[in-house]
Design an enzyme around this catalytic site. Structure first.
Site, PDB file in Angstrom:
ATOM      1  N   LYS A   1       9.418  -3.951   0.071  1.00 48.77           N
ATOM      2  CA  LYS A   1       8.165  -4.470  -0.142  1.00 48.77           C
ATOM      3  C   LYS A   1       8.487  -5.791  -1.166  1.00 48.77           C
ATOM      4  O   LYS A   1       9.666  -5.716  -1.689  1.00 48.77           O
ATOM      5  CB  LYS A   1       6.955  -3.702  -0.727  1.00 48.77           C
ATOM      6  CG  LYS A   1       6.709  -2.616   0.082  1.00 48.77           C
ATOM      7  CD  LYS A   1       5.877  -2.959   1.505  1.00 48.77           C
ATOM      8  CE  LYS A   1       5.468  -1.749   2.477  1.00 48.77           C
ATOM      9  NZ  LYS A   1       5.121  -2.047   3.550  1.00 48.77           N
TER      10      LYS A   1
ATOM     11  N   SER B   1       6.843  -4.325   8.716  1.00 51.26           N
ATOM     12  CA  SER B   1       5.959  -4.683   7.482  1.00 51.26           C
ATOM     13  C   SER B   1       6.422  -5.947   6.698  1.00 51.26           C
ATOM     14  O   SER B   1       5.635  -6.335   6.129  1.00 51.26           O
ATOM     15  CB  SER B   1       5.478  -3.596   6.406  1.00 51.26           C
ATOM     16  OG  SER B   1       6.762  -3.328   5.604  1.00 51.26           O
TER      17      SER B   1
END
Length: 195
Positions: free
Chosen positions: A100, A60
């Protein structure tokens, strides 16, 4: 009555020079071991209270971070800002810590034009040279949306292959659930920068 022979023990004389040489040897050993123990304690304290090590799992955050990268994470992060890469421990449906990028902070309004792949913060298009491709994957959050105080809106750099704050599975991240900010890449060796 039996008489036993006397045992004669002879001592060789030890010179002062030999004593000094042995003394120097043990002094060097003591100093090195003392330094080594202090270094081990220092490294332990740094990694226990200032930095932690975290592993990247999944894709991701590509192209910035890859699966299997190891990061040095600064545990004491009081000033988290847009663009920081963070480690998140907030409980979520994925049941795992997340890596993230912070896109917006408390009070910011986030809007995403999924057809054009453009993200805006407070009405301004943000420059994102770190993403793999434009943001076109939409989840169940309706935009525009305002980030609550003491919360963050996060996304992965691989926008179309990342479950993040665009989904209620992750949602907004509360400040207390951010373990820290990624400061350097420890593995693989060679490229320490994390941007």
């Amino acid at each position: 009555m039996r008489r036993t022979k006397d045992t004669i023990v002879s001592f060789e004389s030890v010179s002062d020079e030999d004593i000094v040489r042995v003394s120097r040897f043990w002094k060097v050993i003591y100093e090195w071991s003392d330094s080594l123990i202090l270094a081990i304690i220092f490294v332990f304290l740094v990694f226990a209270f200032v930095f932690r090590i975290a592993a990247v799992e999944g894709n991701s955050m590509q192209p910035t971070l890859k699966d299997g990268n190891w990061l040095a994470v600064k545990s004491i992060s009081t000033n988290i800002k847009r663009g920081d890469i963070v480690i998140i421990t907030q409980p979520n449906a994925l049941n795992e810590p997340l890596v993230k990028r912070v896109i917006a902070v408390g009070g910011d309004t986030v809007d995403i034009n999924f057809s054009e792949g453009i993200v805006t913060i407070n009405g301004e298009v943000i420059h994102e040279p770190f993403i793999a491709e434009p943001t076109q994957r939409q989840f169940d959050i309706a935009f525009p949306i305002t980030v609550p105080d003491n919360c963050y809106f996060v996304m992965g750099d691989n926008r179309n292959n990342s479950i993040d704050s665009r989904s209620n599975i992750v949602g907004f991240i509360k400040y207390g659930y951010i373990l820290g900010t990624a400061e350097a890449r420890l593995y693989p060796l060679g490229d320490f920068r994390v941007e």
